[in-house]
Each structure stands twice: as structure tokens, then as C-alpha cells.
Design a protein around this motif. Structure first.
Motif, short mmCIF file in Angstrom:
data_model
loop_
_atom_site.label_atom_id
_atom_site.label_comp_id
_atom_site.label_asym_id
_atom_site.label_seq_id
_atom_site.Cartn_x
_atom_site.Cartn_y
_atom_site.Cartn_z
N CYS A 189 0.87 -1.17 -0.11
CA CYS A 189 -0.05 0.01 -0.05
C CYS A 189 0.90 1.19 0.13
N PHE A 190 0.35 2.38 0.01
CA PHE A 190 0.93 3.54 0.06
C PHE A 190 1.02 4.08 1.55
N GLY A 191 2.03 4.56 2.13
CA GLY A 191 2.46 4.84 3.54
C GLY A 191 2.85 6.23 3.63
N HIS A 192 2.41 6.96 4.74
CA HIS A 192 2.88 8.17 4.97
C HIS A 192 3.69 8.18 6.34
N TYR A 193 4.67 8.58 6.47
CA TYR A 193 5.59 8.31 7.66
C TYR A 193 5.82 9.72 8.39
N LYS A 194 6.37 9.86 9.44
CA LYS A 194 6.98 11.01 10.15
C LYS A 194 7.66 10.44 11.45
N CYS A 195 8.87 10.82 11.06
CA CYS A 195 10.05 10.53 12.29
C CYS A 195 9.80 11.31 13.63
N PRO A 196 9.57 10.67 14.75
CA PRO A 196 9.32 11.40 15.70
C PRO A 196 10.55 11.96 16.55
N GLN A 197 11.57 11.76 16.15
CA GLN A 197 12.91 12.29 16.55
C GLN A 197 13.06 13.73 15.72
N CYS A 198 13.22 13.68 14.16
CA CYS A 198 13.65 14.80 13.62
C CYS A 198 12.49 15.30 12.95
N VAL A 225 10.65 3.74 11.75
CA VAL A 225 9.48 4.47 11.85
C VAL A 225 8.35 3.67 11.11
N PHE A 226 7.17 3.58 11.84
CA PHE A 226 5.91 2.70 11.31
C PHE A 226 4.88 3.79 10.69
N PRO A 227 4.45 3.67 9.63
CA PRO A 227 3.38 4.61 9.02
C PRO A 227 2.33 5.14 9.70
N PHE A 228 1.98 6.36 9.74
CA PHE A 228 0.67 6.94 10.50
C PHE A 228 -0.39 6.87 9.83
N LEU A 229 -0.35 6.55 8.60
CA LEU A 229 -1.69 6.36 7.42
C LEU A 229 -1.11 5.64 6.26
N GLN A 230 -1.98 4.61 5.95
CA GLN A 230 -1.69 3.57 4.85
C GLN A 230 -2.86 3.83 4.02
N ARG A 231 -2.77 3.66 2.67
CA ARG A 231 -3.97 3.66 1.72
C ARG A 231 -3.71 2.91 0.64
N PRO A 232 -4.79 2.27 -0.03
CA PRO A 232 -4.63 1.23 -0.97
C PRO A 232 -3.81 2.04 -2.05
N LEU A 233 -3.07 1.20 -3.01
CA LEU A 233 -2.43 1.73 -4.37
C LEU A 233 -3.74 2.08 -5.23
N LYS A 234 -3.73 3.02 -6.08
CA LYS A 234 -4.57 3.15 -7.03
C LYS A 234 -4.13 2.86 -8.41
N LYS A 235 -4.81 2.07 -9.42
CA LYS A 235 -4.68 1.48 -10.48
C LYS A 235 -4.24 2.88 -11.49
N ARG A 236 -3.37 2.80 -12.04
CA ARG A 236 -3.17 4.06 -13.25
C ARG A 236 -3.55 3.71 -14.65
N SER A 237 -4.16 4.72 -15.24
CA SER A 237 -4.47 4.49 -16.47
C SER A 237 -3.81 4.59 -17.68
N ARG A 238 -2.46 5.21 -17.02
CA ARG A 238 -1.24 5.43 -18.08
C ARG A 238 -0.20 4.86 -16.96
N PRO A 239 1.02 4.57 -17.81
CA PRO A 239 2.34 4.12 -16.78
C PRO A 239 2.68 5.44 -16.12
N ALA A 240 3.30 5.10 -14.94
CA ALA A 240 3.65 6.09 -14.06
C ALA A 240 5.14 6.47 -14.33
N VAL A 241 5.57 7.85 -14.09
CA VAL A 241 6.92 8.19 -14.44
C VAL A 241 7.64 8.46 -12.91
N PHE A 242 8.77 7.76 -13.03
CA PHE A 242 9.47 7.50 -11.73
C PHE A 242 10.65 8.33 -11.58
#
Length: 100
Positions: A23-32, A56-73
Motif C-alpha cells: 500500500c501507500f504509506g505516510h511516515y513522520k519521524c518522531p525524533q527529527c 518508523v511505522f506509517p501513521f497513515l496507509q491507503r490502497p494503491l490506485k491503478k493508473r490509466s497510464r504508466p507512472a513516471v518515476f
């Protein structure tokens, strides 16, 4: 305890998401206080902060979305397997895992 907190289900694991898929995760370091996001987030798995090197464990996770076109990395922001709990557990990059 406010009524709305009482009505919330108790988290059973270390992360909000408890499924088997990536899935897609959002993280925030509690130290810095550094924030980051990752499309390689897993249930009960953390990622190390690049600054502090603490897990660090994620504070929010959500499903990955299917893309209609290839992703640019952005190759400068590739998945860093040395910081990922899942990669360490597998002994190789979790990027190679196909979701069930």
C-alpha cells in the motif's frame, strides 16, 4: 474519553493497514520530524528515517490506485531496500513482490 474515541476500533497491529498487499504509506519521524511517503508500505513493517536511522511505522496507509497510464518515476527517489523492514525480512528488494 470522548465518545468518538471510544467508538474507534482498537488497532491490532503496528500499522493502520493489516492486509497482505502493498500500500501507500505516510511516515513522520518522531525524533527529527522528517516526513516521507512510500508506495512500498506493508502491514506491520516500518522504514528507517534517513536522518536518524530509527525505525518508523506509517501513521497513515491507503490502497494503491491503478493508473490509466504508466507512472513516471524519479530515479533519484528509488526505493531504498536498506531502509525497508520488508526488504530486510525478504533478503531482497520488496519491489519484486507481486500483490496477491
Amino acid at each position: 474519553m470522548p465518545a468518538n474515541e471510544k467508538d474507534q476500533p482498537k488497532r491490532q497491529g503496528k500499522t493502520p493497514y493489516q492486509g497482505k498487499k502493498r500500500c501507500f504509506g505516510h511516515y513522520k519521524c518522531p525524533q527529527c520530524n522528517k516526513n516521507w511517503m512510500s508506495a512500498y508500505s506493508w502491514a506491520n513493517m516500518g522504514q528507517e528515517c534517513m536522518e536518524c536511522r530509527i525505525n518508523v511505522f506509517p501513521f497513515l496507509q491507503r490502497p494503491l490506485k491503478k493508473r490509466s497510464r504508466p507512472a513516471v518515476f524519479d530515479k533519484d527517489k528509488s526505493h531504498k531496500k536498506e531502509l525497508c523492514d520488508k526488504c530486510k525480512q525478504l533478503g531482497h528488494s520488496c519491489v519484486r513482490i507481486r500483490s496477491p
